[in-house]
Design a protein around this motif. Sequence first.
Motif, mmCIF file in Angstrom:
data_model
loop_
_atom_site.group_PDB
_atom_site.id
_atom_site.type_symbol
_atom_site.label_atom_id
_atom_site.label_comp_id
_atom_site.label_asym_id
_atom_site.label_seq_id
_atom_site.Cartn_x
_atom_site.Cartn_y
_atom_site.Cartn_z
ATOM 1 N N THR A 1 1.193 -0.874 -0.490
ATOM 2 C CA THR A 1 0.341 -0.204 -0.186
ATOM 3 C C THR A 1 0.988 1.263 -0.063
ATOM 4 N N HIS A 2 2.058 0.936 -0.104
ATOM 5 C CA HIS A 2 3.031 2.038 0.644
ATOM 6 C C HIS A 2 2.467 3.131 1.294
ATOM 7 N N VAL A 3 1.900 2.615 2.693
ATOM 8 C CA VAL A 3 1.752 2.958 3.482
ATOM 9 C C VAL A 3 3.112 3.572 4.267
ATOM 10 N N LEU A 4 3.898 4.831 4.645
ATOM 11 C CA LEU A 4 5.194 4.729 5.524
ATOM 12 C C LEU A 4 4.623 4.677 7.045
ATOM 13 N N PHE A 5 4.850 3.959 7.816
ATOM 14 C CA PHE A 5 4.844 3.875 9.004
ATOM 15 C C PHE A 5 5.219 3.760 10.309
ATOM 16 N N GLY A 6 6.014 3.803 11.623
ATOM 17 C CA GLY A 6 6.776 3.386 12.566
ATOM 18 C C GLY A 6 7.614 4.565 12.372
ATOM 19 N N THR A 7 7.414 5.819 12.108
ATOM 20 C CA THR A 7 8.556 7.031 11.551
ATOM 21 C C THR A 7 8.683 7.797 12.651
ATOM 22 N N LYS A 8 10.160 8.005 13.028
ATOM 23 C CA LYS A 8 11.089 8.837 13.690
ATOM 24 C C LYS A 8 11.956 9.499 13.092
ATOM 25 N N MET A 9 12.436 11.023 13.293
ATOM 26 C CA MET A 9 12.969 11.267 12.546
ATOM 27 C C MET A 9 13.696 12.173 13.886
ATOM 28 N N GLY A 10 14.939 13.055 13.358
ATOM 29 C CA GLY A 10 16.074 14.013 14.122
ATOM 30 C C GLY A 10 16.912 14.440 13.152
ATOM 31 N N GLY A 11 18.352 15.128 13.817
ATOM 32 C CA GLY A 11 19.221 16.066 12.476
ATOM 33 C C GLY A 11 19.622 15.193 11.497
ATOM 34 N N VAL A 12 19.658 16.008 10.501
ATOM 35 C CA VAL A 12 20.848 15.361 10.201
ATOM 36 C C VAL A 12 22.155 14.639 10.101
ATOM 37 N N HIS A 13 22.488 15.170 11.047
ATOM 38 C CA HIS A 13 23.923 14.488 11.815
ATOM 39 C C HIS A 13 23.737 13.228 12.869
ATOM 40 N N THR A 14 22.201 13.020 13.407
ATOM 41 C CA THR A 14 21.514 12.123 13.868
ATOM 42 C C THR A 14 21.351 10.639 12.314
ATOM 43 N N GLY A 15 22.393 9.435 12.869
ATOM 44 C CA GLY A 15 22.710 8.088 12.218
ATOM 45 C C GLY A 15 21.181 7.369 12.164
ATOM 46 N N GLU A 16 21.170 6.581 10.724
ATOM 47 C CA GLU A 16 20.243 6.077 10.321
ATOM 48 C C GLU A 16 19.628 5.018 11.335
ATOM 49 N N ILE A 17 20.784 4.822 11.616
ATOM 50 C CA ILE A 17 20.778 3.178 13.026
ATOM 51 C C ILE A 17 20.258 3.594 14.605
ATOM 52 N N THR A 18 20.742 5.275 14.210
ATOM 53 C CA THR A 18 19.939 5.561 15.715
ATOM 54 C C THR A 18 19.084 5.339 15.761
ATOM 55 N N LEU A 19 17.997 5.746 14.601
ATOM 56 C CA LEU A 19 16.909 6.137 14.711
ATOM 57 C C LEU A 19 15.722 4.767 13.913
ATOM 58 N N THR A 20 16.843 3.837 13.785
ATOM 59 C CA THR A 20 16.482 2.918 13.226
ATOM 60 C C THR A 20 15.643 1.861 14.630
ATOM 61 N N LYS A 21 16.724 2.260 15.846
ATOM 62 C CA LYS A 21 16.267 1.556 17.020
ATOM 63 C C LYS A 21 15.268 2.338 17.072
ATOM 64 N N ASP A 22 14.210 3.250 17.322
ATOM 65 C CA ASP A 22 13.544 3.755 17.633
ATOM 66 C C ASP A 22 12.229 2.961 16.587
ATOM 67 N N VAL A 23 12.849 2.741 15.553
ATOM 68 C CA VAL A 23 11.523 2.180 14.717
ATOM 69 C C VAL A 23 11.159 1.148 14.740
ATOM 70 N N LEU A 24 11.988 -0.015 15.174
ATOM 71 C CA LEU A 24 11.504 -1.024 15.172
ATOM 72 C C LEU A 24 10.858 -1.623 16.209
ATOM 73 N N PRO A 25 10.314 -0.977 17.456
ATOM 74 C CA PRO A 25 9.218 -1.810 17.773
ATOM 75 C C PRO A 25 7.824 -1.404 16.823
ATOM 76 N N SER A 26 8.201 -0.963 15.615
ATOM 77 C CA SER A 26 6.345 -0.870 15.017
ATOM 78 C C SER A 26 6.649 -2.106 14.493
ATOM 79 N N LEU A 27 7.795 -3.087 14.398
ATOM 80 C CA LEU A 27 7.690 -3.991 13.517
ATOM 81 C C LEU A 27 6.744 -5.254 14.845
ATOM 82 N N ARG A 28 5.284 -6.041 13.980
ATOM 83 C CA ARG A 28 4.990 -7.053 14.686
ATOM 84 C C ARG A 28 4.543 -8.697 13.756
#
Length: 704
Positions: free
Chosen positions: A465-492
């Motif tokens: 469906t191309h629905v973007l969910f579990g989105t987390k944001m930060g500054g441009v110098h924040t690493g993707e891995i750092t943000l990913t740790k907050d995104v992963l709890p949206s997995l089921r």
Amino acid sequence: MKQMIAIVLSFLQLAPISALASEVKTDSPSAASREEAQAIRITRKESQQSTQGSADHFTGRVRIDAPFRGEAPARVYGASVTFEAGARTDWHSHTLGQTLIVTEGMGLVQRWGDPVEVMRQGDLVWIPPEQKHWHGATPDCALTHIAIVEHLNGESTEWMEKVSDEQYGFLPSEPKKVAGKSEEQSKAQMLFGDVAPKFTELTDKVLYADVWERPELSKRDRSLITVAALVAMNRPPQLKSHLGLALENGVTKEELIETITHQYCSLNIKFVVSCQQTQTGGPHMARTVAELPSGTRITDYISLGVITKTFPLSTIQEVLQKTERTSLRQRDLPTHVTIYYVIALALYMRASYREILRCLTEGLQWLLGPEATLKVTGKSGISQARTRLGWQPVKQLHDEIVKPIATELTKGAWYKKWRLVSLDGSTLDVADEEENEKAFGRPSASRGNSAFPQLRFVSLVENGTHVLFGTKMGGVHTGEITLTKDVLPSLRPGMLCLADRNFYGFELWNQATSTGADLLWRVKKNLRLPCEKRLADGSYLSRVYASAKDQRHERNGVVVRVIEYKLEGVPDPEPLYRLLTTVLDHEAAPARELAAVYHERWEIETAIGELKTHLRGSKIVLRSKTPDLVKQEFYGLMMAHFAVRGLMHEAALKADEDPDRVAERKSRWNPRGVKRKMSNYRLRPRGRMKTQIMNIEITIAHVK
């Protein structure tokens, strides 16, 4: 005396009888009290009472505000009374008559035995003494009037029976005077007036007479056809007239909403309204306020209708209560309307702040009904309203509502029993302000720094469906891995998460698997994955470790399945592709099928492209000037994308089509990398249980 005052005030519901009795003094007034009685008194708005009309005297919801009463020898009483659409008084009469001053909306008034008459804003209505009558709102428009009565010996109003639905009826046509007499206007006369009398005559005789009386179709069906045709022709004035006629002919409000929405999807109208300025006689000068094309368009109503349908007012109010952001007093831009405004910013990225609010209020007025009182405030008022709201309620609304929406029937959303989701991130430019640069940072470029500060975000996407969910944001110098740790709890559990080789790490892998979801991640070629057991499909079992030391001692290892394959017949492929998966059963998910499924990961590139190019607009910068409002605008953008994808998904289900194919553009099939090289091949399983292998040779590599 106490009883007489209580009887008079019971009509206006100014105060309880006990409270009134306590105000009446039997002793002779002192000099001080007489002096106080002669002084001018001002009752401030915030201290005035507001009560609900009693069901004993009213039908529907009625609110009584700002009650007043004159003190002896004056005998006048009154209040501002607001009737919601369809609300009215019972039959009643007044001892000394009544005066009504209509301050807002449209209403009806009728004396017993006379026809119903229309009241409009600014009208002054006099009802003579002892005349049995009723008054209230129209069926589709709210009414506010000031009611003024006088009492005689403590009596002012005599209440009678209820006004039945048959007596109430519907809004009558405006009378038109012809040759000294009044006659009821026809539908054609209301639409065309005296501009085209012959056309009006033909319309009355053919369209509203012969055609509507033909027995082959009911009036209800003809109303649905007419509404659909007017939507297709983009005729808002005629549509507004026919909506009332459709309700009279038995069409429900829900059926009208569904008809308009379905027609909108069937015509393949672009879901996001283009707000580019109309060029008339040359380019506009610099700093010209961006405006939408003149006139109200059905596409505006539909776009805003998608928002209100996806984000219902009840949910917004719950979020505002949780975050303590509910409006403490009535404002021109209440907090719940501000949330709708923030989402609408994403639909009209090129229009000015105030122009967006104008479009929003017109659309919401049409969608929510005349009882909603909405005003267009200025730019500073908009900024203050957004600042009062903050970004936390918008984020919480996003987190509560924006979730996967695919059903069992959604094509392309499933691989066997797994819901396909992908993980990736991207960046967005924000306004070049000092505060934004401090909060989000400015990325480096080949010749110094970038032109704009940027924010970084990471999302999961539901592939089908191309629905973007579990989105987390930060500054441009924040690493993707750092943000990913907050995104992963949206997995089921039940999801199969796809990710590219930049995301793999032992800690992140374990965090993702702890959610119960299955993983299919690509890994770098230098990761040591010794074969422990070769499976029948060419894949093998191995173990991953937190460190090289743990691997040497073979401790704390996690069992994984490795799929190594090559692409044959594709120009310039990489020598080897390596995938890790938690699906260890090769019969449940053969290696060739998982290799084909992995390339669905590029759906997130397409979804982010929709967000950044088609919805936001190419090279458009988020306009907010402060970090808090940037965050607010970002989550509004994500919710607007969710609303549009939800509508496209609904249209795809009705058409029994893949949501990717709805309003598809050829340019979407050329992202980059492997997807670009394989764009002519059908990769996706189109059903839930049926799997199709892409028409390209996948060779499972037996690497030692």
